[in-house]
Write a protein that holds these residues in place. Structure first.
Motif, PDB file in Angstrom:
ATOM      1  N   THR A 137       0.707   3.529   2.170  1.00  0.00           N
ATOM      2  CA  THR A 137       1.101   3.686   3.576  1.00  0.00           C
ATOM      3  C   THR A 137       2.312   2.825   3.889  1.00  0.00           C
ATOM      4  O   THR A 137       3.244   3.274   4.572  1.00  0.00           O
ATOM      5  N   ASP A 138       2.321   1.581   3.387  1.00  0.00           N
ATOM      6  CA  ASP A 138       3.487   0.704   3.569  1.00  0.00           C
ATOM      7  C   ASP A 138       4.722   1.350   2.954  1.00  0.00           C
ATOM      8  O   ASP A 138       5.815   1.319   3.522  1.00  0.00           O
ATOM      9  N   SER A 186       0.843  -1.193   0.000  1.00  0.00           N
ATOM     10  CA  SER A 186       0.000   0.000   0.000  1.00  0.00           C
ATOM     11  C   SER A 186       0.882   1.248   0.000  1.00  0.00           C
ATOM     12  O   SER A 186       2.084   1.177   0.298  1.00  0.00           O
ATOM     13  N   GLY A 190       5.936   9.978   6.019  1.00  0.00           N
ATOM     14  CA  GLY A 190       4.766  10.660   5.479  1.00  0.00           C
ATOM     15  C   GLY A 190       4.689  12.137   5.800  1.00  0.00           C
ATOM     16  O   GLY A 190       4.029  12.889   5.084  1.00  0.00           O
ATOM     17  N   THR A 199       5.363  -5.551   6.501  1.00  0.00           N
ATOM     18  CA  THR A 199       4.832  -5.334   5.157  1.00  0.00           C
ATOM     19  C   THR A 199       5.715  -6.121   4.192  1.00  0.00           C
ATOM     20  O   THR A 199       6.659  -6.788   4.615  1.00  0.00           O
ATOM     21  N   GLN A 217       4.133  11.459  -4.619  1.00  0.00           N
ATOM     22  CA  GLN A 217       3.037  10.552  -4.287  1.00  0.00           C
ATOM     23  C   GLN A 217       2.427   9.982  -5.562  1.00  0.00           C
ATOM     24  O   GLN A 217       2.176   8.775  -5.648  1.00  0.00           O
TER      25      GLN A 217
END
Length: 135
Positions: free
Chosen positions: A5-6, A3, A12, A54, A22
């Motif tokens: 997020t991973d 993902s 971030g 992950t 992004q």
């Protein structure tokens, strides 16, 4: 699969995580995840990295890297959202991947001899244009 997020991990809030990076990361991960889906369909067992929990390799820098990261050169593929290191502790994924598969997905990888325990995938062509390359 990996993902966003991973991929970002703990970076971030970095000012280097721009909307352009992004967008680049989302496009690159779409290609990598499609390759990973096909790998699993062909019996490759993907393993979660116990350090990141992950598929991203390493402890901190297998995904996005801020510009001040000590790993990699300025504007490297990782620092531009265009590369990810996939955890591959036994080399199963690296053994399965071929240049034809990389071409199919618009990806490139660092030669497996240089990446024991992970696969470095990028959607940015190296100067040689080879899908499996030595940096």
């Amino acid at each position: 699969m990996i993902s966003l997020t991973d991929y970002i991990g703990s970076h971030g809030t970095s000012p280097d995580w721009t909307s352009e990076r992004q967008d680049a990361a989302e496009a690159m991960l779409e290609k990598v995840n499609a390759l990973l889906v096909e790998a699993e369909a062909h019996g490759v067992e993907l393993e979660m990295n116990p350090k990141t929990r992950t598929l991203v390799s390493g402890q901190k820098y297998g995904g996005f890297r801020p510009q001040d990261c000590p790993e990699g050169t300025p504007h490297s593929a990782h620092k531009e959202g265009r590369a990810v290191d996939v955890y591959d502790p036994h080399g199963a994924l690296d053994r399965w991947v071929t240049d034809l598969l990389l071409e199919k997905y618009g990806l490139y990888r660092e030669h497996p001899a240089n990446t024991l325990g992970w696969c470095h995938f990028t959607d940015r062509s190296p100067p040689s244009g080879k899908h499996t390359f030595y940096p």
